[in-house]
Design a protein around this motif. Sequence first.
Motif, mmCIF file in Angstrom:
data_model
loop_
_atom_site.group_PDB
_atom_site.id
_atom_site.type_symbol
_atom_site.label_atom_id
_atom_site.label_comp_id
_atom_site.label_asym_id
_atom_site.label_seq_id
_atom_site.Cartn_x
_atom_site.Cartn_y
_atom_site.Cartn_z
ATOM 1 N N LYS A 54 0.846 -1.208 0.000
ATOM 2 C CA LYS A 54 0.000 0.000 0.000
ATOM 3 C C LYS A 54 0.883 1.260 0.000
ATOM 4 O O LYS A 54 0.598 2.227 -0.705
ATOM 5 C CB LYS A 54 -0.927 -0.015 1.215
ATOM 6 N N PHE A 55 1.971 1.227 0.787
ATOM 7 C CA PHE A 55 2.913 2.348 0.794
ATOM 8 C C PHE A 55 3.537 2.543 -0.593
ATOM 9 O O PHE A 55 3.739 3.667 -1.035
ATOM 10 C CB PHE A 55 4.020 2.146 1.834
ATOM 11 N N ILE A 56 3.846 1.430 -1.271
ATOM 12 C CA ILE A 56 4.403 1.523 -2.627
ATOM 13 C C ILE A 56 3.389 2.174 -3.563
ATOM 14 O O ILE A 56 3.713 3.113 -4.290
ATOM 15 C CB ILE A 56 4.818 0.130 -3.170
ATOM 16 N N THR A 57 2.161 1.675 -3.515
ATOM 17 C CA THR A 57 1.095 2.198 -4.375
ATOM 18 C C THR A 57 0.874 3.696 -4.153
ATOM 19 O O THR A 57 0.667 4.445 -5.103
ATOM 20 C CB THR A 57 -0.230 1.436 -4.117
ATOM 21 N N ASN A 58 0.963 4.117 -2.899
ATOM 22 C CA ASN A 58 0.741 5.530 -2.552
ATOM 23 C C ASN A 58 2.010 6.387 -2.675
ATOM 24 O O ASN A 58 2.014 7.537 -2.256
ATOM 25 C CB ASN A 58 0.188 5.641 -1.132
ATOM 26 N N ASN A 59 3.081 5.785 -3.223
ATOM 27 C CA ASN A 59 4.343 6.504 -3.442
ATOM 28 C C ASN A 59 4.891 7.133 -2.150
ATOM 29 O O ASN A 59 5.364 8.259 -2.136
ATOM 30 C CB ASN A 59 4.162 7.570 -4.527
ATOM 31 N N GLU A 60 4.818 6.373 -1.054
ATOM 32 C CA GLU A 60 5.251 6.887 0.243
ATOM 33 C C GLU A 60 6.700 6.544 0.588
ATOM 34 O O GLU A 60 7.223 7.022 1.590
ATOM 35 C CB GLU A 60 4.310 6.387 1.342
ATOM 36 N N PHE A 61 7.338 5.723 -0.240
ATOM 37 C CA PHE A 61 8.735 5.373 -0.002
ATOM 38 C C PHE A 61 9.657 6.260 -0.830
ATOM 39 O O PHE A 61 9.377 6.542 -1.990
ATOM 40 C CB PHE A 61 9.022 3.917 -0.377
ATOM 41 N N ILE A 62 10.782 6.651 -0.230
ATOM 42 C CA ILE A 62 11.806 7.355 -0.993
ATOM 43 C C ILE A 62 12.653 6.334 -1.753
ATOM 44 O O ILE A 62 13.215 6.626 -2.786
ATOM 45 C CB ILE A 62 12.675 8.251 -0.078
ATOM 46 N N GLU A 63 12.713 5.112 -1.207
ATOM 47 C CA GLU A 63 13.397 3.998 -1.867
ATOM 48 C C GLU A 63 12.807 2.710 -1.307
ATOM 49 O O GLU A 63 12.334 2.676 -0.172
ATOM 50 C CB GLU A 63 14.919 4.043 -1.652
ATOM 51 N N HIS A 64 12.835 1.687 -2.138
ATOM 52 C CA HIS A 64 12.425 0.361 -1.662
ATOM 53 C C HIS A 64 13.008 -0.691 -2.593
ATOM 54 O O HIS A 64 13.306 -0.417 -3.760
ATOM 55 C CB HIS A 64 10.900 0.229 -1.564
ATOM 56 N N ALA A 65 13.211 -1.887 -2.029
ATOM 57 C CA ALA A 65 13.819 -2.965 -2.809
ATOM 58 C C ALA A 65 13.428 -4.320 -2.234
ATOM 59 O O ALA A 65 13.053 -4.416 -1.065
ATOM 60 C CB ALA A 65 15.336 -2.820 -2.801
ATOM 61 N N ASP A 66 13.535 -5.334 -3.067
ATOM 62 C CA ASP A 66 13.376 -6.718 -2.632
ATOM 63 C C ASP A 66 14.763 -7.272 -2.374
ATOM 64 O O ASP A 66 15.629 -7.221 -3.254
ATOM 65 C CB ASP A 66 12.685 -7.557 -3.710
ATOM 66 N N VAL A 67 14.966 -7.791 -1.162
ATOM 67 C CA VAL A 67 16.273 -8.324 -0.773
ATOM 68 C C VAL A 67 16.054 -9.642 -0.032
ATOM 69 O O VAL A 67 15.329 -9.674 0.962
ATOM 70 C CB VAL A 67 17.039 -7.334 0.139
ATOM 71 N N PHE A 68 16.663 -10.697 -0.521
ATOM 72 C CA PHE A 68 16.571 -12.021 0.104
ATOM 73 C C PHE A 68 15.121 -12.458 0.328
ATOM 74 O O PHE A 68 14.793 -13.060 1.348
ATOM 75 C CB PHE A 68 17.346 -12.067 1.426
ATOM 76 N N GLY A 69 14.251 -12.113 -0.618
ATOM 77 C CA GLY A 69 12.865 -12.567 -0.543
ATOM 78 C C GLY A 69 11.946 -11.710 0.313
ATOM 79 O O GLY A 69 10.779 -12.040 0.487
ATOM 80 N N TYR A 70 12.465 -10.627 0.861
ATOM 81 C CA TYR A 70 11.652 -9.712 1.665
ATOM 82 C C TYR A 70 11.756 -8.309 1.087
ATOM 83 O O TYR A 70 12.683 -7.988 0.352
ATOM 84 C CB TYR A 70 12.113 -9.705 3.134
ATOM 85 N N LYS A 71 10.805 -7.463 1.461
ATOM 86 C CA LYS A 71 10.805 -6.083 0.982
ATOM 87 C C LYS A 71 11.348 -5.167 2.069
ATOM 88 O O LYS A 71 11.080 -5.358 3.253
ATOM 89 C CB LYS A 71 9.383 -5.672 0.592
ATOM 90 N N TYR A 72 12.105 -4.169 1.623
ATOM 91 C CA TYR A 72 12.666 -3.154 2.511
ATOM 92 C C TYR A 72 12.404 -1.797 1.878
ATOM 93 O O TYR A 72 12.445 -1.668 0.655
ATOM 94 C CB TYR A 72 14.188 -3.334 2.661
#
Length: 179
Positions: A54-72
Amino acid sequence: MSSPSGAGKTSISKKLLLKDNSISLSISCTTRPMRKGEKNKKDYIFLKEEHFNKFITNNEFIEHADVFGYKYGTLKKNIDKLFNKKKDVLFDIDWQGYQQLKQSGLEVVGIFILPPNKKELIKRLENRGRDTKEEMKKRMNLVQDEISHFPEYDYVVINKDINLCVSQIQNIVNAERLK
């Protein structure tokens, strides 16, 4: 700051924060389970995947990535709060997050932490004792890819001695403040 797993990034960050109270750590959100000894909103902001998405959809992250099967990811509003307090912000993130930060329009200085060698990296991962054999294998398989991104950073520091490494990073921070 970025590094391959086991290079000492988190330990270095903790020591740096103790030495310089004008730096604050950006606390990342993650979908991974909380590990023993971790505290929500201190080590990470632990979220369910739906909430993270939901945060991704609402553009609330300054950065985000998938790492080792989890999202950060890093919430923009949390970074704004730190900037409003006139703090330098330390991001403990991987190369994917760093690339996004560089494109965000923020003034970003990248420091990549390297271990002295692969043998020492394996030893450190084993000594921290928090990864299963399968997780260790995953981490080691990604090390070369992670390390290949070091030329994208402004500075590279080899963590052979943690106190020397912290001192070198403090010198980088001080030099950048003088610009």
